[in-house]
Write an enzyme that holds these catalytic residues in place. Sequence first.
Site, PDB file in Angstrom:
ATOM      1  CD  GLU A   1       9.116  -5.099   4.364  1.00  0.00           C
ATOM      2  OE1 GLU A   1       8.099  -4.972   5.068  1.00  0.00           O
ATOM      3  OE2 GLU A   1       9.666  -4.146   3.770  1.00  0.00           O
ATOM      4  CD  GLU A   2      10.509  -1.353   2.112  1.00  0.00           C
ATOM      5  OE1 GLU A   2       9.336  -1.270   1.719  1.00  0.00           O
ATOM      6  OE2 GLU A   2      10.887  -0.888   3.190  1.00  0.00           O
TER       7      GLU A   2
ATOM      8  CG  ASP B   1       9.377  -8.040  10.883  1.00  0.00           C
ATOM      9  OD1 ASP B   1      10.465  -7.429  10.917  1.00  0.00           O
ATOM     10  OD2 ASP B   1       8.806  -8.359   9.823  1.00  0.00           O
TER      11      ASP B   1
ATOM     12  CG  ASP C   1      14.421  -4.970   1.053  1.00  0.00           C
ATOM     13  OD1 ASP C   1      14.379  -5.484   2.188  1.00  0.00           O
ATOM     14  OD2 ASP C   1      13.405  -4.760   0.358  1.00  0.00           O
TER      15      ASP C   1
ATOM     16  CG  HIS D   1      13.259  -5.152   5.490  1.00  0.00           C
ATOM     17  ND1 HIS D   1      13.574  -4.082   4.683  1.00  0.00           N
ATOM     18  CD2 HIS D   1      12.213  -4.724   6.263  1.00  0.00           C
ATOM     19  CE1 HIS D   1      12.765  -3.064   4.947  1.00  0.00           C
ATOM     20  NE2 HIS D   1      11.926  -3.427   5.911  1.00  0.00           N
TER      21      HIS D   1
ATOM     22  CG  ASP E   1      11.030   0.736   6.103  1.00  0.00           C
ATOM     23  OD1 ASP E   1      11.254  -0.396   6.563  1.00  0.00           O
ATOM     24  OD2 ASP E   1      10.210   0.950   5.197  1.00  0.00           O
TER      25      ASP E   1
ATOM     26  CG  HIS F   1       8.566   3.734   2.094  1.00  0.00           C
ATOM     27  ND1 HIS F   1       7.714   2.817   1.511  1.00  0.00           N
ATOM     28  CD2 HIS F   1       9.360   3.001   2.907  1.00  0.00           C
ATOM     29  CE1 HIS F   1       7.980   1.601   1.964  1.00  0.00           C
ATOM     30  NE2 HIS F   1       8.988   1.694   2.817  1.00  0.00           N
TER      31      HIS F   1
END
Length: 578
Positions: free
Chosen positions: A235-236, A265, A167, A165, A200, A546
């Site tokens: 996804e987030e 994934d 995002d 992903h 990420d 994150h």
Amino acid sequence: MPSLPIHDGPSKSTTKSRSPLILLLVLPVLAVVHIASPFSPLSSANLASSGLSDATSTKIPSCPVQGKPLVPKREFVLPEGYRDESAERLSQAVQIQTVSYDDNGLPTEDPRWAPFFDFQVWLEKTFPVVFESEFATLEKVNTLGLLTTIQGSDKDLKPLLLLSHYDVTPAPPETYDRWTHGAFSGFNDGEYIYGRGASDDKTLLVAQYEALTLLLADPTFIPRRTIILSHGFDEEEVFARQGAGELAKFLEARYGKDSMLLIIDEGTSMDNNAWGSEFAVPSSSEKGYMDVKITVGTAGGHSSVPPAHSGIGIIGDIVHAIEANPYPTSFKTDDPILGFLGCAAEHSPKFPKDWKKLISSGSPKSLQKLSELYGATGIMQHAMVSTTQAIDVIHGGSKVNSLPEEVFLLMNHRIQFSSNVSATQQHLANSIAPIAKKFGLQLSAFAKEAGTEADEVLGGKYVKIETFGLPLEPAPRSSLEGGVWDMFSGSIKYAFPTTDGSPRIVSPFASTGNTDTKVYHPLSSSVFRFTGSLPPKAGARPGNAHTVDETASIESHLSIIKWIHSIAQNADAYEGEE
């Protein structure tokens, strides 16, 4: 979000044995919710029969057969200067602020999606060998979902599906002064790329295109099996289904159910000290997920004449009751963590002997004891063998001299493999029921009528428990035997030899959180979460996904490229059962 392993020290055969930690992700989910009866707590009899302690079988699956490394046709050789060029490409990707928010609108309407269009332009410009290839097609699903297809010559072969992903989570401005380098700077210090999304998940997405570029630049590479890259853009987001949700439906409509050979994934990677052995631990499943909203309704009034317990006081008792009743640890015989421990018992010289005896016994009592011992070794291990509950948001009151008429909290559950959504709901309702009774409040536990109608039935004094968003059952366990598994694990063994050059043990593992795979399960029974990042060296900077100072190791980024380069070739050459 990629998982970064943290290594354990040597273990002894005691209940204090330290075990490997695999840091896993926390993500959104999708599933069908079980609805309980409207206004009564759920019985303990139902709880016992719901699967919360489902361990009746004594047959524990053996550790997967450890085959030989599967060497691809083309060796992974990088030209001079490639390391710096690749790092620069990852840096550029990080600088594009593709932040997704929980309240994002449609891609065609919400202006906050604008950087995602910039990323699309950058991607095509940066990897012309891929997008200008005669084999490649780029499609956009729901405007921002990206689907890159490298068409194979044999349409009878099931495609290889690679996910990632683009995002990223927000980097709050109030934390900017805590970053060593700018939150979206993409700063390269020679070892790491800094910035939100570096680990990420842009390192994986960029690595996928780096690997395909290397393959397609070779005129001898003519793909036989189709390779599909699918990139979601939300996804987030906790409740999002605009990205991967639409991509998965698109692929199922085109190819049908069970149409993919293998789906890979982001996820777990390596552990270099699993009781004295070096493991690769692809996640063959992931825990379930459920968010819950608990609302307390009371009369309110002037704060100069307060009751003994306001709504805030009552919800405080509810919080205490919830946290005083944690979910027990447990193992089901098909639990991926039990599978990991079984592999360690077979292949790790320092694996605790008393744990090995419990595995050999295989009785429900032995497995329960093993789950307790493993869970006692650390907070991460405990989270892997139990349903977790976290109270994350609480809100009530509007003015200091007014009693609140309604107070609510939001809490999150990650559901253990031996449990399910229904059992988790029942456990929670049974924990809260005594508090509702104590204060004379009507209890509505996961009622079908939840909402305005239920509020009218309940009146002004109630405790209402309801799901917040869509819950998710624990994911199906992927197959750990047969030709596809042998090809997948053999590719890992080739790409990631141990420090002394010998083959690495490949074992099942699990994710505490959820990836985009949650919506792709109808497409394959072989779904794995494995990033291919290297285990961090002693003293290495953590990935910090994150949070402040998120980084991606350049060395690890190159290892992910090697991994994709290997699995793409080996899947292309695979001639086993489809």
